[in-house]
Write a protein that holds these residues in place. Sequence first.
Motif, PDB file in Angstrom:
ATOM      1  N   PRO A  32      32.262  -4.442  71.185  1.00 17.41           N
ATOM      2  CA  PRO A  32      32.367  -5.029  69.840  1.00 17.41           C
ATOM      3  C   PRO A  32      31.015  -5.550  69.395  1.00 17.41           C
ATOM      4  O   PRO A  32      30.240  -6.082  70.189  1.00 17.41           O
ATOM      5  N   LYS A  33      30.755  -5.378  68.112  1.00 22.73           N
ATOM      6  CA  LYS A  33      29.510  -5.884  67.563  1.00 22.73           C
ATOM      7  C   LYS A  33      29.609  -7.391  67.397  1.00 22.73           C
ATOM      8  O   LYS A  33      30.652  -8.002  67.549  1.00 22.73           O
ATOM      9  N   GLN A  34      28.464  -8.014  67.045  1.00 20.69           N
ATOM     10  CA  GLN A  34      28.468  -9.458  66.803  1.00 20.69           C
ATOM     11  C   GLN A  34      29.443  -9.778  65.685  1.00 20.69           C
ATOM     12  O   GLN A  34      29.484  -9.101  64.655  1.00 20.69           O
ATOM     13  N   LEU A  35      30.240 -10.821  65.880  1.00 20.25           N
ATOM     14  CA  LEU A  35      31.344 -11.088  64.967  1.00 20.25           C
ATOM     15  C   LEU A  35      30.887 -11.559  63.593  1.00 20.25           C
ATOM     16  O   LEU A  35      31.575 -11.371  62.611  1.00 20.25           O
ATOM     17  N   PHE A  36      29.742 -12.181  63.507  1.00 23.47           N
ATOM     18  CA  PHE A  36      29.250 -12.633  62.207  1.00 23.47           C
ATOM     19  C   PHE A  36      27.751 -12.835  62.309  1.00 23.47           C
ATOM     20  O   PHE A  36      27.180 -12.812  63.393  1.00 23.47           O
ATOM     21  N   ASP A  37      27.121 -13.042  61.152  1.00 25.62           N
ATOM     22  CA  ASP A  37      25.680 -13.226  61.117  1.00 25.62           C
ATOM     23  C   ASP A  37      25.369 -14.681  61.410  1.00 25.62           C
ATOM     24  O   ASP A  37      25.664 -15.562  60.610  1.00 25.62           O
ATOM     25  N   ARG A  38      24.746 -14.945  62.560  1.00 23.15           N
ATOM     26  CA  ARG A  38      24.493 -16.326  62.943  1.00 23.15           C
ATOM     27  C   ARG A  38      23.410 -16.975  62.091  1.00 23.15           C
ATOM     28  O   ARG A  38      23.187 -18.176  62.186  1.00 23.15           O
ATOM     29  N   ARG A  39      22.736 -16.203  61.288  1.00 22.27           N
ATOM     30  CA  ARG A  39      21.714 -16.802  60.425  1.00 22.27           C
ATOM     31  C   ARG A  39      22.320 -17.484  59.218  1.00 22.27           C
ATOM     32  O   ARG A  39      21.666 -18.204  58.493  1.00 22.27           O
ATOM     33  N   LYS A  40      23.633 -17.258  58.962  1.00 25.13           N
ATOM     34  CA  LYS A  40      24.308 -17.899  57.854  1.00 25.13           C
ATOM     35  C   LYS A  40      25.092 -19.094  58.364  1.00 25.13           C
ATOM     36  O   LYS A  40      25.039 -19.446  59.533  1.00 25.13           O
ATOM     37  N   GLU A  41      25.870 -19.727  57.461  1.00 20.93           N
ATOM     38  CA  GLU A  41      26.621 -20.899  57.884  1.00 20.93           C
ATOM     39  C   GLU A  41      27.748 -20.503  58.820  1.00 20.93           C
ATOM     40  O   GLU A  41      28.013 -19.325  59.037  1.00 20.93           O
ATOM     41  N   GLU A 100      24.766 -26.243  65.561  1.00 22.73           N
ATOM     42  CA  GLU A 100      26.221 -26.106  65.659  1.00 22.73           C
ATOM     43  C   GLU A 100      26.638 -24.662  65.395  1.00 22.73           C
ATOM     44  O   GLU A 100      27.507 -24.105  66.089  1.00 22.73           O
ATOM     45  N   SER A 101      26.013 -24.041  64.405  1.00 23.18           N
ATOM     46  CA  SER A 101      26.317 -22.647  64.082  1.00 23.18           C
ATOM     47  C   SER A 101      25.971 -21.737  65.254  1.00 23.18           C
ATOM     48  O   SER A 101      26.741 -20.833  65.604  1.00 23.18           O
ATOM     49  N   ASP A 102      24.817 -21.963  65.897  1.00 28.34           N
ATOM     50  CA  ASP A 102      24.415 -21.146  67.045  1.00 28.34           C
ATOM     51  C   ASP A 102      25.380 -21.319  68.219  1.00 28.34           C
ATOM     52  O   ASP A 102      25.724 -20.350  68.909  1.00 28.34           O
ATOM     53  N   LEU A 103      25.813 -22.554  68.459  1.00 26.65           N
ATOM     54  CA  LEU A 103      26.730 -22.820  69.560  1.00 26.65           C
ATOM     55  C   LEU A 103      28.054 -22.089  69.351  1.00 26.65           C
ATOM     56  O   LEU A 103      28.582 -21.448  70.262  1.00 26.65           O
ATOM     57  N   MET A 104      28.592 -22.166  68.128  1.00 26.38           N
ATOM     58  CA  MET A 104      29.854 -21.495  67.841  1.00 26.38           C
ATOM     59  C   MET A 104      29.690 -19.977  67.932  1.00 26.38           C
ATOM     60  O   MET A 104      30.573 -19.267  68.417  1.00 26.38           O
ATOM     61  N   ALA A 105      28.540 -19.473  67.485  1.00 28.80           N
ATOM     62  CA  ALA A 105      28.295 -18.028  67.554  1.00 28.80           C
ATOM     63  C   ALA A 105      28.237 -17.562  69.008  1.00 28.80           C
ATOM     64  O   ALA A 105      28.798 -16.522  69.369  1.00 28.80           O
ATOM     65  N   ASP A 106      27.563 -18.341  69.856  1.00 27.60           N
ATOM     66  CA  ASP A 106      27.450 -17.964  71.263  1.00 27.60           C
ATOM     67  C   ASP A 106      28.791 -18.021  71.976  1.00 27.60           C
ATOM     68  O   ASP A 106      29.077 -17.196  72.851  1.00 27.60           O
ATOM     69  N   LEU A 107      29.621 -18.997  71.616  1.00 31.19           N
ATOM     70  CA  LEU A 107      30.952 -19.070  72.219  1.00 31.19           C
ATOM     71  C   LEU A 107      31.783 -17.846  71.853  1.00 31.19           C
ATOM     72  O   LEU A 107      32.525 -17.308  72.676  1.00 31.19           O
ATOM     73  N   ARG A 108      31.657 -17.404  70.599  1.00 31.65           N
ATOM     74  CA  ARG A 108      32.414 -16.229  70.171  1.00 31.65           C
ATOM     75  C   ARG A 108      31.869 -14.941  70.784  1.00 31.65           C
ATOM     76  O   ARG A 108      32.577 -13.954  70.914  1.00 31.65           O
ATOM     77  N   ASP A 109      30.586 -14.959  71.158  1.00 31.05           N
ATOM     78  CA  ASP A 109      29.969 -13.767  71.747  1.00 31.05           C
ATOM     79  C   ASP A 109      30.125 -13.703  73.269  1.00 31.05           C
ATOM     80  O   ASP A 109      29.669 -12.738  73.899  1.00 31.05           O
ATOM     81  N   LEU A 110      30.727 -14.709  73.883  1.00 27.06           N
ATOM     82  CA  LEU A 110      30.840 -14.741  75.338  1.00 27.06           C
ATOM     83  C   LEU A 110      31.523 -13.499  75.916  1.00 27.06           C
ATOM     84  O   LEU A 110      31.029 -12.921  76.894  1.00 27.06           O
ATOM     85  N   PRO A 111      32.658 -13.047  75.361  1.00 27.83           N
ATOM     86  CA  PRO A 111      33.280 -11.839  75.935  1.00 27.83           C
ATOM     87  C   PRO A 111      32.359 -10.629  75.892  1.00 27.83           C
ATOM     88  O   PRO A 111      32.268  -9.865  76.856  1.00 27.83           O
TER      89      PRO A 111
END
Length: 353
Positions: free
Chosen positions: A157-166, A34-45
């Motif tokens: 823009p850099k990655q919005l957050f560290d996907r290795r965390k929650e 779930e965390s990876d999916l949300m991270a990828d959605l935020r990284d789409l732009p």
Amino acid sequence: KVLRTPEVLRVYIGSFWDQPLVYDELQSLFESEESDLMADLRDLPRNSAVRKINELVKRTRLAKVNAHIVSYLKSQMPQFMGGKKKQQELLSDLGAVFRQVMKQDVLSPGDFPDIAECKRKFAEEDFSKFPKLNKKHLEALESLLVQDIPRLMEKLPKQLFDRRKELPGGDPEARQTVKKGGALYASAEEPPPYSTPGPQSGYPSSGYPRGQPSISYRSDPAPPECPQSSPGAAPNPFAKPAAANPFAKTPPAELDPVWLPAATKAETDSVFESSDPVDGKLTGDAVRPHLVATEIQDTDLLFQVWELSDHDGDGLLDAEEFALAIYLCQMVKSGEALPDSLPADLVPPSHRR
């Protein structure tokens, strides 16, 4: 093939079951996915911008190669007689022309166009009327690749957050409340006994049991972080140091050979940085989509490319090793065989002793 993309499909695993999970050990897997999916959605732009820049780089390098090819073909044409015969000879052996241009102008083999397509288009042209190579235009292309593109990558823009965390904004204590619940819900009830899927359980006979993963697909390559491979075996603690020969002469210093992938490292560096390296290195899962995108179908060859590129054997690739991996893939695409071990001119400069 459902999705016509060269990238490997990213599979997300989750559960829509709103009751307590049958297997508690799946909880951490579902949360990670779930965390990876949300991270990828935020990284789409950002990923969309990176793809556009990579396409621009690809077209720029192709224009550069085409300019050198056209210039070389013109230079081989006679000034007075025998022009048609010479043009036919060049067309019939266009592969040799490509190899000569590649060697003469130090170009990457992966940047060259398809030979069959070139033959078809060149057959309708008169080589003697081709324009000469414009050095100012060529310098402008080099400036675009070496200076402008890296500056453009820095503005993304850099990655919005560290996907290795929650998940971003998630409270670790609050997330513990769903440990025994399904998917995104909390429940204090005990898990129901396991039942085989069937008509009475509300699932098709070929479906998953309750609390088991459901799967969704996407084509954008963004695999989850994978653990680093274990380091090599430690040296023997009982080994005796070898005594030095007191009469040995100091060998003359040797000059390091030119590193062949250096010609394309500026372009590979932009791709490397866009993949969010950690401590200057990329994991195998982060590198995999870029190697698959080279359209090499033989996974054994890609396996060998990785083995040769991971020169220090740490299971990760730094910027030089990544550039080497792309260079080796381009060698394969141009029909060259991979070496059993890296020759001196392919060993990354920072890895040389």
